[in-house]
Design a protein around this motif. Structure first.
Motif, PDB file in Angstrom:
ATOM      1  N   PRO A 175       5.896 -21.896   8.950  1.00  0.00           N
ATOM      2  CA  PRO A 175       6.832 -21.233   8.041  1.00  0.00           C
ATOM      3  C   PRO A 175       7.509 -20.044   8.690  1.00  0.00           C
ATOM      4  N   TYR A 180       0.414 -21.615  -2.530  1.00  0.00           N
ATOM      5  CA  TYR A 180       0.496 -21.112  -1.163  1.00  0.00           C
ATOM      6  C   TYR A 180      -0.443 -21.882  -0.239  1.00  0.00           C
ATOM      7  N   LEU A 207      11.059 -17.808   3.647  1.00  0.00           N
ATOM      8  CA  LEU A 207      11.002 -18.345   2.286  1.00  0.00           C
ATOM      9  C   LEU A 207      12.321 -18.007   1.615  1.00  0.00           C
ATOM     10  N   LEU A 234       1.772 -23.550   2.544  1.00  0.00           N
ATOM     11  CA  LEU A 234       1.956 -22.645   3.676  1.00  0.00           C
ATOM     12  C   LEU A 234       0.898 -22.799   4.766  1.00  0.00           C
ATOM     13  N   ILE A 240       8.136 -24.291  -2.147  1.00  0.00           N
ATOM     14  CA  ILE A 240       7.212 -23.608  -3.053  1.00  0.00           C
ATOM     15  C   ILE A 240       7.742 -23.797  -4.466  1.00  0.00           C
ATOM     16  N   ALA A 292      10.196 -11.869   3.520  1.00  0.00           N
ATOM     17  CA  ALA A 292      10.225 -13.286   3.177  1.00  0.00           C
ATOM     18  C   ALA A 292      11.329 -14.024   3.919  1.00  0.00           C
ATOM     19  N   SER A 293      12.447 -13.364   4.116  1.00  0.00           N
ATOM     20  CA  SER A 293      13.592 -13.968   4.796  1.00  0.00           C
ATOM     21  C   SER A 293      14.503 -12.852   5.277  1.00  0.00           C
ATOM     22  N   ILE A 310      10.903 -23.567   2.088  1.00  0.00           N
ATOM     23  CA  ILE A 310      10.175 -23.125   3.269  1.00  0.00           C
ATOM     24  C   ILE A 310      10.984 -23.510   4.500  1.00  0.00           C
ATOM     25  N   ALA A 318      11.219 -21.845  -3.867  1.00  0.00           N
ATOM     26  CA  ALA A 318      11.512 -21.199  -2.591  1.00  0.00           C
ATOM     27  C   ALA A 318      11.432 -22.264  -1.511  1.00  0.00           C
TER      28      ALA A 318
END
Length: 439
Positions: free
Chosen positions: A148, A343, A151, A347, A185, A113-114, A140, A138
């Protein structure tokens, strides 16, 4: 005037951030600040000295998770959802759908995610937060092509949300920038606020139920801390001249006989002392029943069957599979729809939203035992719903080539519109002379 100071913008800021903002403004203008009062307010808003239930127990994120039933429910839902693969699909113009590979968000949801979190811990944190607080956020982080790139998890205590002209705006602790709704998000639980924006915190809505469970847990701990012995009094026909002697006797008694490691020791009394119990046994006080009822209440709050928290008292080999299916359908599925919609809107590009969508693969959770799966697959292949390769894919097996994509039906099955034709054909008289007329 900036948006964040616009008096017409409706705020759903957390009380903590509102208090911090007010204090920061006061420091900027040089106003006098009562440091002690300010610190007390911040500590209370952090949940360290407030949110006390009628049972006298503070109910916040930390204390609630110390209750085994809450921990088990939150862990079960968050782990089960985070472990599901999230696949991107695209509608085919001619009908049907196909999997889409290579989308940058797929990596964020299924691998990393990150730089700080892999996908599994990130999604678990998001689910656990929304389950307890009613909201999870979260940020983005977009890459150079406005796709993206990461997150970034944000806790509700670090988030301030405002609404203006039908749009939401977000700010986070330590970040001076303001983010629009498509940049964040935002998962929500049950929404009941006047603006229809913020999810309701389970900790706030069920503080009394959780407080009762925590109080019962604390009472049990104290019961065993006192040597699993009933409270009582030490009696003596003598009179103490001052409180020093009674205090010494009480301290000596606790030191020698208190705690589980001292349970079962033989008490030696002096100077005519006798021990007299004055409490009811825990079973008579329905202590165990209270804890059992509280576990059931917690499970009902999170819609989790008891067997998921290892309470198998009412589970059998005949019903536990059905309970698992009910958990998937009635507990996980609503959350998955909630997540998939968020999502899809946040996203994907505007040009993708109409034709692309996310789906979680529930096959792993819906699988029954090997015998039941074999029966199911047999029926699906007999009526041409599934091919051999599709069955092998569900079983994590490689396909067997193009011949495995063929579909089959039983030869004794026929379309309904052909039934009369077959009956008419079978009812025609046979050619030639019947045997009984050949003499």
């Amino acid at each position: 005037m900036s948006f964040w100071s616009n008096p017409f913008a409706r705020s759903t800021a957390t009380p903590l951030l509102a208090a911090v903002s007010a204090e920061r403004e006061a420091r900027t203008t040089g106003a006098t600040i009562d440091t002690q009062e300010s610190n007390a307010r911040l500590i209370a808003l952090l949940g360290m000295g407030s949110q006390t239930s009628s049972a006298g127990v503070v109910v916040n994120e930390r204390t609630a998770l110390s209750f085994a039933a809450v921990w088990a429910c939150v862990l079960a839902i968050s782990q089960d959802i985070a472990a599901l693969p999230c696949q991107l699909y695209r509608d085919i113009p001619s009908g049907g759908k196909e999997k889409v590979y290579g989308h940058p968000a797929s990596r964020l949801l299924n691998l990393q995610a990150s730089p700080l979190q892999n996908a599994m811990p990130h999604r678990m944190a998001m689910m656990a937060t929304v389950l307890l607080h009613g909201n999870a956020y979260a940020l983005i982080d977009e890459g150079p092509r406005y796709r993206p790139d990461a997150l970034l998890y944000k806790h509700p205590r670090q988030t301030e949300v405002r609404e203006s002209n039908g749009r939401l705006y977000y700010r986070f602790w330590g970040d001076p920038r303001t983010y629009q709704d498509y940049q964040v998000i935002h998962l929500r639980g049950l929404v009941l606020d006047e603006n229809g924006i913020m999810g309701l915190s389970v900790l706030a809505a069920h503080r009394e139920n959780l407080g009762t469970g925590l109080a019962a847990q604390r009472a049990g701990a104290q019961f065993y801390a006192n040597g699993a012995r009933l409270s009582g009094v030490l009696e003596t026909p003598n009179t103490f001249k001052d409180g020093t002697a009674s205090a010494r006797i009480r301290a000596d008694w606790q030191a020698i006989y208190g705690g589980t490691e001292n349970a079962g020791k033989v008490a030696v009394l002096e100077n005519g002392l006798t021990f007299k119990s004055v409490s009811m046994p825990p079973a008579d006080a329905q202590f165990l029943e209270t804890r059992k009822f509280t576990r059931q209440e917690v499970c009902s709050i999170f819609r989790v069957p008891l067997h998921k928290i290892q309470d198998l008292e009412r589970s059998t080999n005949n019903n536990i599979e059905q309970q698992g299916l009910d958990y998937t359908t009635n507990t996980l599925q609503p959350w998955l729809v909630n997540i998939e919609q968020e999502y899809r809107l946040k996203l994907l590009r505007d040009s993708e939203v109409e034709t692309h969508y996310w789906r979680h693969n529930l096959n792993a959770l819906l699988r029954a035992d090997a015998s039941a799966r074999a029966t199911f697959y047999g029926k699906m292949t007999d009526i041409g719903v599934m091919s051999i390769n599709e069955v092998r894919e569900l079983e994590d097996m490689n396909g067997i080539g193009a011949e495995g994509d063929r579909r089959f039906v039983q030869v004794n099955r026929m379309p309904l519109d052909k039934v009369d034709e077959v009956i008419s054909k079978n009812s025609k008289p046979a050619t030639g002379t019947p045997p009984d007329e050949q003499a």
